[in-house]
Motif scaffolding. Structure first.
Motif, short mmCIF file in Angstrom:
data_model
loop_
_atom_site.label_atom_id
_atom_site.label_comp_id
_atom_site.label_asym_id
_atom_site.label_seq_id
_atom_site.Cartn_x
_atom_site.Cartn_y
_atom_site.Cartn_z
N ASP A 160 28.29 -11.83 16.66
CA ASP A 160 27.65 -11.35 15.42
C ASP A 160 26.70 -10.20 15.74
O ASP A 160 26.58 -9.25 14.97
N ARG B 254 31.59 -7.93 9.99
CA ARG B 254 31.73 -9.30 10.43
C ARG B 254 30.89 -10.17 9.52
O ARG B 254 29.75 -9.85 9.22
N HIS B 255 31.47 -11.25 9.07
CA HIS B 255 30.80 -12.09 8.09
C HIS B 255 31.31 -13.52 8.27
O HIS B 255 32.49 -13.73 8.51
N LYS B 256 30.38 -14.46 8.15
CA LYS B 256 30.73 -15.88 8.35
C LYS B 256 31.89 -16.31 7.46
O LYS B 256 32.75 -17.07 7.88
#
Lengths: 224, 253
Positions: B235, A189-191
């Motif tokens: 996140d 997961r990455h912005k």
């Protein structure tokens, strides 16, 4: 508990397995769709393609890997769902979820897709291998099983084509959640990349659904 | 402004063994300026005056920081507003004539003690196996700037640390999964140098304990993130998934 041996018995380990098998099955869908395009272009080419797929040794090995992939995905899903049901034995009298319907009903859509898969294998995989298939000629003039005519006959039935359309729409919703969910489960997961992964997942789901329903719809309408 | 008339449908359960049921209460002349818990206080005063058993519910600070209040209000943990706890919810969020369902958190790992009170010691058990840093801090505190920390990491760690452990994530999750809570605890320590030392062991132990306590598995629906009164992000779950995968592969246990 040994952590390394217990990896796939842990909640997260089972999620990794769901993700890996899910993405593997996505790759199968893509190849299956590309292979089917010859249904639209050339009946002879399609028949030769099906002969290649059912006789090539490498493809036969991959067929076994595919079955294992499906079974792992299904069995893992059953185990996870059982644990999830046990985790919330009492339901709310009033419950409002903000999430999407399809993200909460992967089990339901998955079960319907499995039922479809059994029907699909029965008609085409079993039918091709063990059924009574008419013979025709390939490009070199040799005898070949006429899978093309078999497909046309199947899709001339309205109920049969309708089941395909419904199942493929549900497959689309399953993929729309499942594709991006697989990356999240693996911790990817990455912005910057996650919004792109979600878009790719939705595009993949739409292409698979439209691609696979185009066959029953086209062949049903052209044979009216 | 005239007070509101409301119909409350409240879960009443006299102890863990009782089957429990929804009981209806009519409330009149409720001020829109009241907090939700003050409204329950008013109802309880009425019940006590009638000689009935007041509704048991958890509450402590009443300023949204202790994580005690835990009501599932009209189908949502902490009620209809975002980023607040039940104690920060006010009656102006409802309309005259509304029917309001009030239920306890539902999860096998959070058994009902009485009425709206559930036992959340399962969260304490998860913290106890790794939600700390094993550093002796007595009398030898070093200068804070001796350990430079990237601003982005400090911010992310602080965001995760705002988790108050109320259990709303578990309550709203269709699988009663505790992954948002556990991941917040794992990442708020893993992102900082002091916590990094034990990060892998912490991830393994906390996940193992979470599974053992009977919480469900994450299906990435994202309901927890939406309902969290502190806005804890998914996140953190991704970070936990990464930490656990790396730790499982490297672990010699």
């Amino acid at each position: 508990m040994s952590n390394s041996a217990g990896l796939f018995s842990s909640s997260l380990g089972r999620k990794y397995l769901m993700a890996i098998t899910g993405l593997f099955l996505c790759s199968f869908l893509l190849i299956h769709l590309i292979g089917n395009v010859s249904l639209f272009t050339d009946p002879v080419q399609f028949n030769e393609y099906t002969r290649f797929m059912s006789s090539n040794p490498l493809i036969r090995i991959m067929e076994i890997v595919l079955v294992v992939g499906f079974l792992a995905h299904i069995i893992d899903a059953i185990m996870l769902t059982k644990a999830n049901k046990a985790a919330q034995p009492v339901k709310y009298a009033m419950d409002k979820k903000k999430s999407t319907w399809y993200s909460r009903n992967m089990g339901l859509t998955g079960t319907i897709i499995l039922a479809f898969l059994i029907l699909h294998l029965q008609s085409f995989w079993y039918g091709y291998k063990f059924g009574d298939v008419a013979m025709t000629l390939d490009s070199s003039g040799a005898a070949i099983k006429d899978m093309y005519t078999m497909v046309l006959a199947a899709f001339s039935q309205s109920w049969y084509s309708a089941i395909y359309v419904v199942a493929m729409v549900l497959l689309g919703t399953h993929l729309n959640h499942g594709f991006q969910s697989a990356f999240q489960s693996m911790g990817l997961r990455h912005k910057k990349y996650t919004p792109a992964i979600k878009k790719v997942g939705t595009a993949f789901a739409v292409i698979m659904t439209l691609g696979f329903i185009s066959f029953p719809i086209y062949f049903y309408i052209t044979q009216l | 402004m005239a007070g509101m008339n409301l119909t409350l449908k409240v879960w009443r359960q006299n102890g863990a063994e009782d089957k429990g049921r929804i009981v209806e209460y009519k409330m009149s002349d409720i001020s829109p300026d009241m907090s939700f818990l003050e409204m329950i206080d008013v109802l309880n005063e009425e019940l006590i005056q009638k000689g009935d058993d007041p509704i048991a519910f958890d509450h402590d600070c009443r300023e949204g920081i202790c994580g005690s209040c835990s009501m599932y209000i009209n189908g949502e943990p902490h009620g209809p507003e975002d980023l607040i706890t039940t104690c920060q919810l006010h009656m102006r969020s409802f309309k005259d004539g509304d029917t309001i369902y009030i239920e306890p958190w539902r999860a096998a790992a959070f058994p009902v003690i009485k009425d709206l009170v559930v036992d959340r010691t399962a969260f304490d058990a998860i913290i106890q196996v790794g939600g700390y840093v094993s550093v002796n801090t007595s009398g030898n505190t070093q200068d804070a700037n001796a350990l430079p920390i990237p601003k982005a990491d400090a911010d992310a760690a602080f965001d995760a640390a705002t988790c108050i452990g109320c259990g709303a994530c578990v309550a709203t999750c269709k699988n009663s999964s505790a992954m948002l809570f556990t991941s917040a605890k794992i990442s708020h320590l893993a992102l900082l140098p002091q916590g990094k030392v034990e990060a892998q062991e912490r991830a393994l132990n906390m996940v193992e304990k979470m599974d053992e306590l009977g919480f469900g598995n994450c299906t990435n629906t994202g309901d927890c993130e939406v309902q969290c009164p502190k806005g804890i992000s998914l996140d953190n779950i991704a970070l936990m998934n990464r930490e656990f995968l790396g730790a499982s592969l490297k672990s010699e246990k």
